[in-house]
Design an enzyme around this catalytic site. Structure first.
Site, PDB file in Angstrom:
ATOM      1  N   THR A 330       0.128 -10.504  -3.338  1.00  0.00           N
ATOM      2  CA  THR A 330       1.104 -11.577  -3.520  1.00  0.00           C
ATOM      3  C   THR A 330       0.392 -12.915  -3.468  1.00  0.00           C
ATOM      4  O   THR A 330      -0.521 -13.104  -2.662  1.00  0.00           O
ATOM      5  CB  THR A 330       2.213 -11.513  -2.447  1.00  0.00           C
ATOM      6  OG1 THR A 330       3.157 -12.575  -2.667  1.00  0.00           O
ATOM      7  CG2 THR A 330       1.651 -11.634  -1.052  1.00  0.00           C
ATOM      8  N   HIS A 382      -1.154  -0.918  11.478  1.00  0.00           N
ATOM      9  CA  HIS A 382      -2.173  -0.561  12.464  1.00  0.00           C
ATOM     10  C   HIS A 382      -2.097   0.923  12.866  1.00  0.00           C
ATOM     11  O   HIS A 382      -2.994   1.436  13.537  1.00  0.00           O
ATOM     12  CB  HIS A 382      -2.014  -1.437  13.704  1.00  0.00           C
ATOM     13  CG  HIS A 382      -3.286  -1.662  14.456  1.00  0.00           C
ATOM     14  ND1 HIS A 382      -4.444  -0.954  14.188  1.00  0.00           N
ATOM     15  CD2 HIS A 382      -3.602  -2.529  15.465  1.00  0.00           C
ATOM     16  CE1 HIS A 382      -5.402  -1.361  14.999  1.00  0.00           C
ATOM     17  NE2 HIS A 382      -4.917  -2.319  15.788  1.00  0.00           N
TER      18      HIS A 382
END
Length: 421
Positions: A330, A382
């Site tokens: 993006t 994560h």
């Protein structure tokens, strides 16, 4: 013969759409395969096509939420462009003249009805609303009873409309001073879906963001030097995005977990790279997907980005062109963003955020120089991507964009490839 025109299915699992815009008016003569309306689903905007030629009768208003296969209008196939023009193509006999005048007198109110606002008991009613009221055996009082309560803002608005019609400017100014009303409108299907996906990403993933900076000097030099030749050969401009897509492809090869996703209790890693490119459109944010980006050249990437972005902004993007994707880029820099923490495009595991390019003082070989610098961000899940891998991924993006020649050698130094290291 009158035929039904129904809401088409935009794709599997989608049951409702919003009819956002009529492209024709009630009573218009339409051609076969003409686009007559636009509907918006939770993923894309799609056209409604006239199955036959004829005179159209609208039965729902713009902004209506409708079920798939629900009737939105009718087409009377006994009318067409040719039948409408026949009276002008016959002789001037007395009998025909009478018939023609009779037909014109019958048709005239219908032609006026398209733009006319009916006034009943001082209440303005659109033609389509009047028709629906007649079909439902409802009158003005019934409609008013079913509406919300009148607020002070409604009174101010009525005063303003009355003053406009009478030419009084004093009342208008007072209404403006007292105007503290609120505008309320329903959220579009696309906006609802985007909202759901963003909340899902925030609530499902263990999202962290790491940052770095990229010296864009070399990219700017290449674009300035070869832009004209590139555009003449391929018909598209050499933009920034192709450098970052190619760099991301090579970095994803080096760090395959960044191209992975969690499915159930499994980690799924595709052996291909489908690159999502976030595009801002009048309808909201969309993410068209470049399939098999690992096989594409700079020119291929630029052409595909232009094609998909144009279709998305024109509301002609298909569901197939939006579905899937293994990694997303993006670019908030086009809106002036200096730094951000982009949200993962779930169920993907990472997203790369680009930002604006600003001349900044940096240390180069022990000296302070002014360089065009872009801050980049990598948001990652994560649960499957460790901090070490996310930082290394972003470092690989940095070194390949700062030295684009490395893209020819899978991110390695050209000399090391040359001597076999």
């Amino acid at each position: 013969m009158k035929i039904d025109v129904k809401i088409p299915s935009p794709g599997e699992s989608i049951t409702e759409v919003e009819l956002t815009k009529w492209l024709v008016s009630n009573g218009d003569i339409v051609e076969k395969d003409q686009e007559i309306a636009e509907v918006e689903s939770e993923k894309a905007t799609l056209p409604i096509i006239a199955p036959e030629a004829g005179k159209i009768e609208l039965v729902v208003d713009e902004g209506s939420t409708m079920s798939v296969n629900q009737i939105c209008c009718y087409i009377d196939t006994s009318f067409s462009a040719s039948t409408e023009s026949k009276p002008e193509q016959v002789d001037n006999s007395t009998e025909h003249s009478k018939t023609s005048k009779a037909e014109q007198s019958k048709e005239k109110p219908k032609e006026q009805d398209k733009d006319e606002i009916h006034v009943t008991s001082g209440i303005k009613v659109t033609p389509l609303a009047k028709k629906k009221m007649e079909e439902s055996s409802l009158n003005i009082d019934d409609i008013i009873k079913g509406l919300r309560r009148i607020t002070a803002a409604d009174v101010d608005l009525a005063k303003q409309e009355l003053s406009n019609s009478s030419g009084s400017s004093e009342i208008v100014e007072k209404a403006k001073d007292q105007d503290r009303g609120l505008e309320r409108k329903p959220m579009s299907q696309l906006r609802k879906k985007v909202s759901e996906r963003l909340v899902t990403a925030k609530n499902t993933t263990a999202m962290l963001t790491t940052f770095n900076e990229v010296d864009m000097s070399r990219v700017q030099e290449i674009r300035a030097k070869y832009q004209k030749d590139f555009q003449e050969k391929y018909g598209v401009k050499l933009g920034l995005m192709s450098f970052f897509v190619r760099a991301a492809v090579e970095a994803l090869k080096l760090h395959p977990m960044t191209n992975s996703m969690i499915v159930g209790e499994d980690i799924v890693t595709p052996n291909y790279i489908d690159m999502g490119i976030a595009v801002q459109t009048p309808k909201g944010l969309m993410v068209p997907v470049i399939r098999d980006a690992q096989k594409m050249s700079f020119a291929d990437i630029e052409k595909e980005i232009l094609r998909l972005a144009t279709k998305a902004r024109e509301g002609r993007i298909t569901l197939d062109e939006l579905n899937g994707g293994t990694f997303t880029i993006t670019n908030g820099g086009i809106f002036g963003s200096m730094l951000s923490t982009p949200i993962i495009n779930y169920p993907q595991s990472a997203i790369l955020g680009m930002h604006n390019i600003v001349e900044r003082p940096v240390a180069v070989n022990g000296r302070v120089e002014i360089r065009p610098i872009m801050y980049v961000a990598l948001s990652y899940d994560h649960r499957i991507i460790d901090g070490k891998d996310s930082a290394a991924f972003l470092m690989d993006i940095k070194r390949m964009v700062e030295n684009p020649e490395k893209l020819l050698f899978s991110g390695d130094e050209p000399v090391k490839k040359l001597i076999g290291l």
